[in-house]
Scaffold this active site. Structure first.
Site, PDB file in Angstrom:
ATOM      1  N   GLU A 370       0.823  -1.202   0.000  1.00  0.00           N
ATOM      2  CA  GLU A 370       0.000   0.000   0.000  1.00  0.00           C
ATOM      3  C   GLU A 370       0.857   1.252   0.000  1.00  0.00           C
ATOM      4  OE1 GLU A 370      -3.802  -1.584   2.677  1.00  0.00           O
ATOM      5  OE2 GLU A 370      -2.451  -0.064   3.471  1.00  0.00           O
ATOM      6  N   CYS A 371       0.608   2.156  -0.939  1.00  0.00           N
ATOM      7  CA  CYS A 371       1.210   3.489  -0.954  1.00  0.00           C
ATOM      8  C   CYS A 371       2.732   3.412  -0.802  1.00  0.00           C
ATOM      9  CB  CYS A 371       0.562   4.375   0.107  1.00  0.00           C
ATOM     10  SG  CYS A 371       0.756   6.148  -0.206  1.00  0.00           S
ATOM     11  N   GLY A 372       3.277   3.808   0.340  1.00  0.00           N
ATOM     12  CA  GLY A 372       4.724   3.735   0.526  1.00  0.00           C
ATOM     13  C   GLY A 372       5.261   2.335   0.345  1.00  0.00           C
ATOM     14  N   MET A 374       4.113   0.210  -1.745  1.00  0.00           N
ATOM     15  CA  MET A 374       4.199   0.034  -3.197  1.00  0.00           C
ATOM     16  C   MET A 374       5.401   0.774  -3.760  1.00  0.00           C
ATOM     17  SD  MET A 374       1.629   1.525  -6.138  1.00  0.00           S
ATOM     18  CE  MET A 374       2.128   3.206  -5.731  1.00  0.00           C
ATOM     19  N   SER A 464      -0.861  -0.718  -4.746  1.00  0.00           N
ATOM     20  CA  SER A 464      -1.646   0.476  -5.077  1.00  0.00           C
ATOM     21  C   SER A 464      -1.353   1.563  -4.053  1.00  0.00           C
ATOM     22  CB  SER A 464      -3.147   0.148  -5.061  1.00  0.00           C
ATOM     23  OG  SER A 464      -3.927   1.300  -5.332  1.00  0.00           O
TER      24      SER A 464
END
Length: 489
Positions: A370-372, A374, A464
């Site tokens: 997730e986010c970081g 990713m 994502s």
């Protein structure tokens, strides 16, 4: 069944007024006196809860009428009332900002509202703002106003005189650098990274102790008592196709959102964590070990998400991408968000962990990033100073950091098993030759090919910018952490 407990929703006219400091200070003040304090955060937020947990000594959960749902909020508040002497809920942004807003939450559960205002550059306007917030929406239960960052006692007296007689004066907190909570992009610095974090909270608690608010006894607090109704729902095994039905409801549910006195259209959750019902179905994670990245680079973790994984039967182990050289023995990996851009050199140099993760993926084992989480999987990242850093290369593409916000807001991700709710909040963008396998959508919207957050897939890696609230759809969580060749059955 109902449970009664004093409760306060602590809000402000806008962000940056000192809500988090005052909430943590009040929690610390009462915890120091041996009282049991439970703190909640309104809306999706990873950082403020670290300070609230340090101040109260108890886990902190999020409350959001859309993301977590009415039933989830109701059950958490009811359980907190059963074990606490005081419940504090920190609002999000300004009182009426967002959809749903902090005011919506307060009205739904009858929470008394206390407003904190940065009063360093005002006098009579303090009273006008308090009056406007108090009367803008009929039906809000008003607790009073607290002035923050006040210059002098004379200044405090001017602020107090500006209030109308029906708006209680809860006191003035003077300017004090010793109680300032440090910030950076995305929000407050995580409490565990601040060497004198406890001293800052104690300084804030000491300052609050001299105010009318801080001098209130447990008996005094009873004026803010709230009756919390326990959520009652019969436990039933999930029917086949139930998740798909829940997913189909997503577009219709927001019709019963902010400010509505009707209960949310989300399926009722019989316990604090929605996943309990699904833990007894064939779709579960029993017998699986999930390795969770957790350190100063990857710290955006909802406590409820860990609870959800455990209730689905998973065993959790933790590792540090900054310091560990190999993954622990596991069946799946979760790399949550955080600040990989601040640790790019260290992460780039940890090639042994990168190789261990690569072997994990080559073995067909799942990764959800997730986010970081990713960001670190891409080939490289360019930071705001123009420096280029090589990353782990499990996903082809590049990440670019920006000085301005790139995305913010609630999002939902629909998978085969159902729809996960959550949000996006990031200062970077990513570019990849991969074609997204899915996209998130805003509430009340279908996914669009040119909107929302891309979901990337490379082998057993799913990634994502989307931050998922796992209890919103445990079936989809099982899907994320189950390799395609196994299926989620």
């Amino acid at each position: 069944m109902s449970r009664s407990c004093p409760a306060l929703l602590i809000t402000a006219p806008s962000s940056g007024q000192g809500k988090t400091t005052v909430t943590s200070a009040l929690a610390r003040l009462h915890a120091r006196q041996g009282r049991r304090v439970r703190v909640f955060k309104c809306g999706p937020d990873f950082l403020d809860p670290y300070w609230h947990q340090l101040a109260s000594g108890a886990p902190v959960y999020q409350l959001d009428l859309w993301m977590t749902g009415d039933a989830d909020c109701r059950q958490r508040l009811s359980q907190a009332a059963d074990e606490a002497d005081l419940i504090l809920v920190e609002g999000v942004m300004g009182l009426f900002d967002g959809d749903p807003s902090a005011a919506d939450l307060a009205q739904r559960f009858g929470l008394p509202v206390m407003v904190v205002m940065d009063s360093g550059s005002m006098a009579g306007t303090f009273g006008a703002l308090a009056y406007g917030l108090q009367t803008f929406r009929p039906g809000l239960r008003w607790a009073g106003a607290l002035a923050n960052r006040v210059a002098t006692e004379r200044h405090a007296a001017m602020l107090q005189r500006s209030l109308r007689s029906d708006s209680p004066w809860l006191g003035a907190v003077m300017r004090n650098a010793a109680m300032t909570l440090p910030e950076r992009h995305l929000g407050l610095t995580v409490a565990s990274e601040v060497a004198d974090a406890q001293a800052r909270l104690d300084a804030a608690a000491d300052a609050l102790a001299t105010t009318p608010l801080g001098k209130m006894s447990l008996q005094d607090l009873q004026q803010w008592s709230v009756e919390f109704q326990e959520q009652v729902s019969e436990l039933k095994p999930a029917r086949q196709g139930e998740a798909a039905e829940r997913s189909a409801q997503v577009k219709e549910e927001p019709a019963q959102r902010a400010g509505d006195t009707e209960q949310s259209a989300l399926p009722l959750r019989p316990t604090t964590h929605a996943s309990t019902n699904q833990a007894n179905t064939k779709k579960n994670l029993k017998g699986k070990t999930i390795a969770v990245a957790r350190d100063t680079a990857f710290c955006f973790i909802y406590t409820a998400n860990l609870d959800c994984l455990k209730e689905l039967g998973a065993d959790l182990v933790f590792f540090s991408p900054l310091t560990d050289t190999a993954l622990p023995t596991c069946d799946a990996v979760w790399i949550p968000g955080g600040y990989p851009e601040l640790h790019a050199n260290t992460l780039s140099a940890n090639t042994r962990l990168r190789d261990s993760l690569t072997h994990h993926v080559q073995a067909g084992k799942s990764v959800w990033a997730e986010c970081g989480g990713m960001m670190v999987l891409f080939d490289s990242i360019m930071t705001t100073d123009g420096a280029q850093h090589t990353l782990w290369g499990l996903l082809p593409g590049e990440v670019t950091m920006h000085k301005r916000l790139s995305a913010l807001g609630p999002q939902q991700l629909t998978l085969q098993s159902g729809a996960l709710r959550g949000h996006a909040f990031h200062y970077s963008t990513s570019a990849s030759p991969l074609v997204p396998v899915a996209r998130t959508a805003r509430p009340d919207h279908d996914p669009m090919p040119d909107a929302g957050e891309a979901v990337w897939q490379q082998g057993s890696v799913w990634a994502s910018y989307f931050h998922a609230w796992f209890p919103s759809c445990p079936e989809a969580v099982v899907e994320l952490f189950t390799p395609a060749h196994e299926g989620a059955a």
